[in-house]
Write a protein that holds these residues in place. Structure first.
Motif, short mmCIF file in Angstrom:
data_model
loop_
_atom_site.label_atom_id
_atom_site.label_comp_id
_atom_site.label_asym_id
_atom_site.label_seq_id
_atom_site.Cartn_x
_atom_site.Cartn_y
_atom_site.Cartn_z
N ALA A 1 22.40 30.34 -16.66
CA ALA A 1 23.34 30.76 -17.39
C ALA A 1 23.61 32.33 -17.44
O ALA A 1 24.10 32.87 -18.15
N LYS A 2 22.86 33.02 -16.35
CA LYS A 2 23.10 34.34 -16.16
C LYS A 2 24.33 35.03 -16.49
O LYS A 2 24.52 35.95 -17.07
N PRO A 3 25.56 34.41 -15.99
CA PRO A 3 26.89 35.27 -16.41
C PRO A 3 27.04 35.27 -17.89
O PRO A 3 27.78 36.31 -18.18
N TYR A 4 26.54 34.44 -19.01
CA TYR A 4 26.44 34.79 -20.16
C TYR A 4 25.89 35.52 -20.62
O TYR A 4 26.15 36.39 -21.65
N LYS A 5 24.59 35.79 -20.15
CA LYS A 5 23.72 36.80 -20.58
C LYS A 5 24.29 38.13 -20.15
O LYS A 5 24.34 39.40 -20.87
N ASN B 1 16.69 38.09 -25.42
CA ASN B 1 16.01 36.87 -25.86
C ASN B 1 16.61 35.61 -25.05
O ASN B 1 16.30 34.53 -25.37
N PHE B 2 17.57 35.98 -24.13
CA PHE B 2 18.13 35.11 -23.49
C PHE B 2 17.22 34.07 -22.66
O PHE B 2 16.39 34.64 -21.84
N ARG B 3 17.60 32.87 -22.34
CA ARG B 3 16.83 31.89 -21.80
C ARG B 3 17.80 30.93 -20.82
O ARG B 3 18.75 30.62 -21.12
N GLY B 4 17.29 30.73 -19.60
CA GLY B 4 18.12 29.93 -18.62
C GLY B 4 18.63 30.72 -17.65
O GLY B 4 19.68 31.74 -17.89
N LYS B 5 17.94 30.92 -16.12
CA LYS B 5 18.42 31.51 -15.06
C LYS B 5 19.75 31.05 -14.83
O LYS B 5 20.88 31.95 -14.22
N LEU C 1 27.45 32.18 -29.41
CA LEU C 1 28.86 32.54 -29.04
C LEU C 1 29.99 32.48 -30.17
O LEU C 1 30.98 33.27 -30.36
N LEU C 2 29.90 31.20 -30.93
CA LEU C 2 30.86 31.04 -32.08
C LEU C 2 30.41 31.96 -33.19
O LEU C 2 31.61 32.60 -33.57
N TYR C 3 29.51 32.50 -33.19
CA TYR C 3 29.12 33.45 -34.22
C TYR C 3 29.64 34.63 -33.98
O TYR C 3 30.16 35.67 -34.86
N GLY D 1 19.44 31.35 -30.36
CA GLY D 1 18.90 30.76 -29.45
C GLY D 1 19.25 29.66 -28.84
O GLY D 1 19.29 29.23 -27.56
N ASN D 2 20.52 29.37 -29.51
CA ASN D 2 21.59 28.26 -29.12
C ASN D 2 22.88 29.00 -28.32
O ASN D 2 23.47 29.54 -29.18
N LEU D 3 23.21 28.94 -27.24
CA LEU D 3 24.29 29.79 -26.53
C LEU D 3 25.63 29.24 -27.32
O LEU D 3 26.30 30.26 -27.64
#
Length: 315
Positions: free
Chosen positions: A54-58, A48-52, A152-154, A146-148
């Motif tokens: 931010a690909k390293p996080y995906k 469900n990741f969005r934002g090209k 990540l915190l969760y 949906g919020n990065l």
């Protein structure tokens, strides 16, 4: 697209079956903070990741989520081995089904007194998608806001809680099979904690102020210490055949664990360990293939050999 190497991600030590230990491990598989939860949560976040940009996080989520699939396989296989027979009975195809086994033990007697009876009634001496109390695994466990930063915190909290619970499971049994698997997962949970912590740091989040990591001192366990000395708590695999993962842009630098190690995401996958198929269990009426079934399979195979072969990708 996923591919499966027919290996376990880590070797399971040999020991006697232990149904009670198997049931404790069910929490680490199907509990709220177990491996089924981490697998599903990270893969859904990745899908469900969005934002090209931010690909390293995906890619980090994808790599850890893919590893969690192998953790489900490892812990499920361990449970199956721990429920396979009893310390006094190892069923053989020549044993009378209705006669007591070795040492006077009825084949499935331990199902009435130890662990989870569903391991024997429903699962034929195998793992189930439930927690240690027998509650079914639930998709409602999965958190994907949906919020990065929130995700990540969760995830950091999820890995920390999972590691804490596995330390408790370790202390519940001296069984070598259980401890070999739990020790490995303790170390890998720390590696994933490091990944999510480092990702948060790159986003300017001072996570230590809002989410202190429980101090488990897991290095007191000899199996854990051996792996920590090898640096496995600071290594993350990409599980990427194409070399397109950018997770190493995040998983690098000094470890958030402050143990003097450097994070490393340069390896595709660990070497793994042999994966063997369990023996047949006549007392569970799970005998595998009898001569009639084998003959049917051979006849079907002969017919299929005449059909054109279908493949994926170039020949």
């Amino acid at each position: 697209m996923y591919l499966h190497a027919q290996k376990l991600i880590h070797e399971i030590a040999d020991d006697e079956p232990d149904p009670a230990a198997a049931n404790a491990l069910q929490e680490g598989l199907g509990g709220q903070f177990g491996e089924m939860r981490t697998m599903m949560q990270y893969l859904f976040q990745s899908m469900n990741f969005r934002g090209k940009a931010a690909k390293p996080y995906k890619d980090l989520l994808q790599g850890i989520g893919t590893e969690e699939i192998s953790h489900v396989e490892l812990i499920g296989t361990t449970i199956a081995r721990l429920t396979d027979g009893s310390p006094r009975y190892q069923g053989k195809s020549t044993d009378p089904i209705d006669s007591p086994g070795a040492g006077g033990a009825t084949p499935l007697a331990s199902a009435l007194t130890e662990g989870n009876i569903h391991h024997y009634l429903v699962g034929a001496q195998g793992a189930l998608p439930v927690d240690a109390a027998g509650n079914p695994w639930s998709g409602s466990y999965v958190y994907n806001s949906g919020n990065l930063v929130l995700d990540l915190l969760y995830n950091l909290m999820l890995e920390s809680t999972g590691r804490l619970q596995k330390c408790r499971i370790y202390e519940m049994s001296a069984n070598k099979a259980l401890r070999s698997t739990v020790s490995y997962l303790i170390v890998r949970d720390q590696a994933h904690e490091n990944g999510y912590a480092k990702a948060l740091e790159t986003l300017g989040v001072d996570w230590k102020k809002v989410l202190p990591i429980p101090k488990t001192n897991a290095e007191q366990f000899p199996e854990v210490k051996k792996m920590v000395d090898l640096g496995w708590q600071s290594k993350q695999y990409t599980f990427d055949l194409t070399g397109a993962s950018e997770a190493a842009k995040i998983y690098r630098g000094a470890s958030p664990s402050n143990d003097g190690t450097q994070l490393d995401a340069t390896e595709q996958a660990p070497e793994g360990a042999p994966l063997t198929i369990a023996d047949e269990r006549p007392e569970e009426f799970a005998p595998g293939l009898d001569p009639e079934l084998l003959a049917l399979i051979q006849a079907t195979a002969d017919l299929e050999m005449a059909e054109p072969e279908m493949t994926y990708g170039p020949l």
